[in-house]
Design a protein around this motif. Structure first.
Motif, PDB file in Angstrom:
ATOM      1  N   ARG A  13      -5.178   3.181 -11.718  1.00  0.00           N
ATOM      2  CA  ARG A  13      -5.559   2.993 -13.123  1.00  0.00           C
ATOM      3  C   ARG A  13      -5.883   4.323 -13.790  1.00  0.00           C
ATOM      4  O   ARG A  13      -5.807   4.458 -15.008  1.00  0.00           O
ATOM      5  N   ALA A  33       2.303   1.790  -3.404  1.00  0.00           N
ATOM      6  CA  ALA A  33       1.288   2.254  -4.354  1.00  0.00           C
ATOM      7  C   ALA A  33       0.891   3.693  -4.058  1.00  0.00           C
ATOM      8  O   ALA A  33       0.729   4.509  -4.963  1.00  0.00           O
ATOM      9  N   GLU A  79       0.833  -1.201   0.000  1.00  0.00           N
ATOM     10  CA  GLU A  79       0.000   0.000   0.000  1.00  0.00           C
ATOM     11  C   GLU A  79       0.869   1.253   0.000  1.00  0.00           C
ATOM     12  O   GLU A  79       0.599   2.222  -0.718  1.00  0.00           O
ATOM     13  N   SER A 111      -4.521   0.254  -5.920  1.00  0.00           N
ATOM     14  CA  SER A 111      -4.154  -0.141  -7.283  1.00  0.00           C
ATOM     15  C   SER A 111      -5.240   0.248  -8.280  1.00  0.00           C
ATOM     16  O   SER A 111      -4.945   0.682  -9.401  1.00  0.00           O
ATOM     17  N   ASN A 112      -6.490   0.124  -7.875  1.00  0.00           N
ATOM     18  CA  ASN A 112      -7.594   0.526  -8.749  1.00  0.00           C
ATOM     19  C   ASN A 112      -7.540   2.022  -9.019  1.00  0.00           C
ATOM     20  O   ASN A 112      -7.764   2.471 -10.151  1.00  0.00           O
TER      21      ASN A 112
END
Length: 829
Positions: free
Chosen positions: A815, A292, A289, A811-812
């Protein structure tokens, strides 16, 4: 700064009061403050513009500010943004915000889990950073001062990630043999028999005890450092859930290992591996996390990286390199080929081509010569330039861009309100569900009931950690607004991300927005008795005093043709209609057909020519000299090359496009027809644009975004649901807008709407995952499937699922970095 006086029953606050001009103002302010309930004394100083207010009890800065403003004076506000250490989940956000809002003098406060920052808006002078830090510390977190944060935040994040990685490796190395010993024995009976034959059951359990204790006391102590104080304050957070879960598993296993007689028959099982695996998997999730989350802030880091590190400045006739912070307005700065322009300024010597793609998005360098402006952060490509610094530090365009992006990323969208309400009670509710689960299984569960009850209760505690909820919205906002900034779309207000998504109609001002904003005089048709040159010279002389684009076009045409322009006097401008002046004793008037009607003049002699020109998209302007109709001027403002593509992109997104302009209807409809715009509101005076926006909204039934660039667009920008200012426009327009397009490219509107929709869709996906995951898996963890299917969720699997939920959400959100333009890339690629 909030100051407590010696008496325990009194508090004194200081506020900055503006707009005071004399002693009577001071007295009015004092009287207004003294009427506020609880105020025992008020002292206002005109020189310092400060008000010292003493309360008999608890200070109420908001009431004092309201009283001062009601009296007709201003109260200065300030904003402070800073990192906060220790926030791990949505419940942490609520506690930090609640503590900040409770400080006397704080107007509003938001905390952002993805950025690990807090933002506080307060009455200037009423609150200090020390007050804020103390309030946050009382909740168990730590505020880092701005001075430290600017230099050390990236280093701190990198160091935190390094420590997480180290703890994860240690935890994994200690957990691996423990996991193999316990779970291997269950999975492979032969291996279990081998362990019992060689080590013995008791020795195996003691080794597991040692390994699990090392995991909890070493890498796992971070959860105890935060979770235990939160429990003691009766304000449990995610760390508290981990502490209770792992400690319950470890304590039960320790009793089963060393004093099994204390447990009911058949219940003396050990779950050391569950405690260790929980810590290891949650550390793994936090590490992934953190990595990211670091990527979500790349846009800000990229913008900050555009700043030059130093500047070459003339001091005492010599050029010397100085730190960027040492440059002051008025300094003469030298820029060599290939160097970045350090600050904003005006060219005094030399000529060159400047790469301004960071501002305009246009890849082709633009020519700059003496008198032209240059922007800090752009790149000088060819020649050497000397320029005078005009804006430095926080006032430069680049700094303002960074500040806009930071402000937008710190915003809390309306959709977040639901999350806040849920997470406020989420952790206590989870603890209650875990307790209920334990009670039901102990009472009604199969033998060994205590072991089943423990496993299910721990699984509930671990599976429901609300990390993903706290990250769902801010990570998407940060990534979405960062991507928008890379594409030249700056969200001044983060809330515009949500309002823009719902846009039904985009209303567009024509001049300077759809068109280049640089009209050109294309034709003059003189009336009988007047010559072309005579009319041009007289009208151009009168228009010198006007800043209207058409006036500038006429003046520029006269200069190009070498006309001698006499001095004009008695100039008067009639807003949206025309001008009047006296030139060489002759009365010159010029304006629209409506202006001519108001003068009692009949322009019908030019009707055919006016219709022809209007059909071509030209704006007709009529001139009268000494009360007689003198000429028809045709001025054309070319449409921007990308405008038609922008309109097509908006229509493809399902957005209706409307043009609002002061031009006559024929001209406006001709331009609209070329661009594919079906709705035209023409001959709208500047003060009528607000009414036009409201008319388009159909009493609020439709959401309207207004796009404009001028001072007269500011009210309409503010009146629209979303105001979008063209970056080549005025500062007043920027201040009234929610979004700024850094270039004059209308395609940025389509980018903003498409990106807004993508971001909101991303947020809803994250929230669905975060909430849906808990709703679906808490019953499973509680053992609802056991009676029917014999299935139980292991605490270790619960820890893995919880960690993966946070990683999935971040992560989403990432995008959005791959967001694609809603049209052919062209120059914006």
């Amino acid at each position: 700064m909030l100051t407590l006086v010696p008496s325990a029953e009194q508090q004194t606050i200081k506020l900055f009061v503006s707009d005071m001009t004399c002693a009577s103002c001071v007295r009015r302010v004092e009287k207004a403050i003294e009427k506020v309930p609880g105020v025992s004394r008020a002292a206002v100083n005109l020189a310092t513009e400060k008000a010292d207010v003493t309360f008999a009890g608890t200070a109420d800065a908001a009431a004092v500010a309201a009283a001062v403003r009601k009296a007709g004076y201003g109260v200065a506000e300030d904003v402070l943004e800073f990192p906060v250490e220790g926030m791990t989940c949505a419940s942490c956000i609520n506690r930090v915000e609640k503590a900040l809002k409770a400080i006397p003098g704080v107007i509003d406060a938001t905390a952002n889990l993805a950025q690990e920052r807090a933002r506080v808006r307060f009455f200037k002078g009423a609150v200090s950073f020390e007050d804020i830090a103390a309030a946050i510390e009382r909740t168990g977190y730590k505020a880092i001062s701005g001075a430290t944060a600017i230099l050390a935040e990236e280093d701190r994040r990198a160091a935190d990630a390094g420590i997480l990685r180290r703890d994860l490796v240690i935890a994994a190395l200690l957990t691996a043999p423990l996991f193999v010993m316990e779970m291997g024995a269950h999975a492979f009976p032969a291996f279990g028999h081998f362990i019992h034959e060689t080590l013995g059951m008791q020795t195996s359990r003691v080794i597991q005890f040692v390994l699990a204790t090392l995991v909890l006391a070493g890498p796992g102590q971070r959860f105890f450092r935060k979770g235990v104080p939160s429990l003691l304050r009766l304000a449990p957070d995610m760390n508290s859930l981990v502490v209770i879960g792992t400690l319950a598993a470890w304590s039960f296993s320790t009793v089963a290992t060393f004093t099994p007689a204390l447990l009911p028959g058949g219940a003396a099982n050990v779950y050391f591996e569950a405690a260790s695996v929980i810590v290891t998997l949650i550390l793994a999730g936090r590490y992934l996390e953190a990595r990211a989350k670091g990527r979500t802030g790349e846009a800000i880091r990229h913008l900050a990286g555009l700043r030059a590190k130093s500047a070459r400045v003339l001091r005492d006739g010599k050029a010397e390199d100085v730190p960027l912070e040492s440059v002051v307005p008025g300094d003469i700065v030298l820029v060599r080929p290939g160097e970045r322009v350090p600050v904003d300024g005006e060219v005094t010597e030399g000529s060159s081509y400047i790469d301004e793609s960071m501002i305009s998005g246009e890849p082709m360098p633009v020519a700059r010569k003496p008198g032209d402006s240059v922007t800090g952060g752009t790149v000088n490509t060819t020649g050497s330039l000397t320029f005078r610094a005009t804006r430095v530090g926080a006032d430069t365009v680049l700094s303002q861009i960074i500040r806009m992006v930071e402000d937008a990323q710190a915003a809390k969208l309306p959709i977040q309100a639901l999350v806040d309400r849920v997470t406020q009670w989420f952790v206590p509710a989870v603890m209650a569900v875990a307790l209920l689960t334990f009670g039901i299984w102990v009472t009604l569960g199969p033998s060994p009931a205590l072991a089943h009850a423990l496993v299910n209760a721990v699984a509930v505690l671990i599976i429901a950690c609300p990390c993903a909820m706290g990250l769902a919205t801010p990570t998407s906002i940060i990534t979405g607004t960062g991507r928008a900034a890379e594409l030249g779309v700056l969200f001044r207000q983060g809330t515009a991300l949500q309002t823009l998504e719902a846009t039904d109609i985009v209303a567009v001002d024509k001049t300077g927005t759809l068109t280049l904003g640089h009209p050109t005089l294309t034709e003059i048709i003189p009336a009988e008795g007047f010559s072309r040159g005579e009319v041009l010279a007289l009208v151009a002389a009168a228009e010198v005093h006007s800043e209207h684009p058409i006036a500038v076009a006429i003046h520029e045409a006269a200069v190009r043709e070498g006309a001698e322009l006499p001095a004009a006097g008695g100039f008067a401008a009639i807003s949206g209609q025309g001008i009047s002046a006296i030139v060489e004793g002759r009365k010159v008037q010029a304006g629209s057909v409506g202006f001519l009607d108001s003068l009692g003049l009949d322009p019908s002699v030019f009707a055919a020519d006016a219709d022809r020109l209007a059909a071509q998209g030209a704006s007709p302007l009529y001139a009268a000299i000494d009360g007689r109709l003198a000429a028809l001027f045709a001025v054309t403002d070319p449409v921007k090359p990308t405008t038609k593509e922008a309109v097509a992109a908006l229509k493809a997104l399902g957005i209706e496009v409307a043009m609002i302009t002061g031009d006559n209807r024929r001209t406006a409809e001709a331009v609209a027809a070329k661009l594919g715009i079906s709705k035209v509101m023409a001959e709208v005076l500047p003060d009528g644009k607000v009414a036009a926006v409201k008319a388009l909204s159909v009493d609020g039934a439709k959401k309207v975004a207004f796009v404009g660039d001028g001072i007269n667009d500011a009210p309409a920008l503010a009146a629209a649901n979303t105001g979008i200012a063209i970056g080549t426009g005025t500062d007043v327009a920027f201040e009234s807008a929610d979004i700024v397009l850094m270039s004059g490219d209308m395609r940025g509107v389509a980018i903003g709407i498409a990106l807004s929709r993508a971001t909101m869709r991303n947020i809803r996906q994250n929230l669905f995952w975060a909430f849906g995951y808990n709703v679906a898996l808490i019953p499973v963890a509680a053992g609802f499937l056991y009676p029917a299917f014999g299935m139980q969720l292991s605490p270790a699997l619960a820890a893995g699922a919880m960690a993966l939920s946070s990683v999935f959400v971040v992560s989403n959100a990432l995008r959005l970095k791959r967001f694609r333009l809603p049209f052919h890339k062209g120059d914006l690629a």
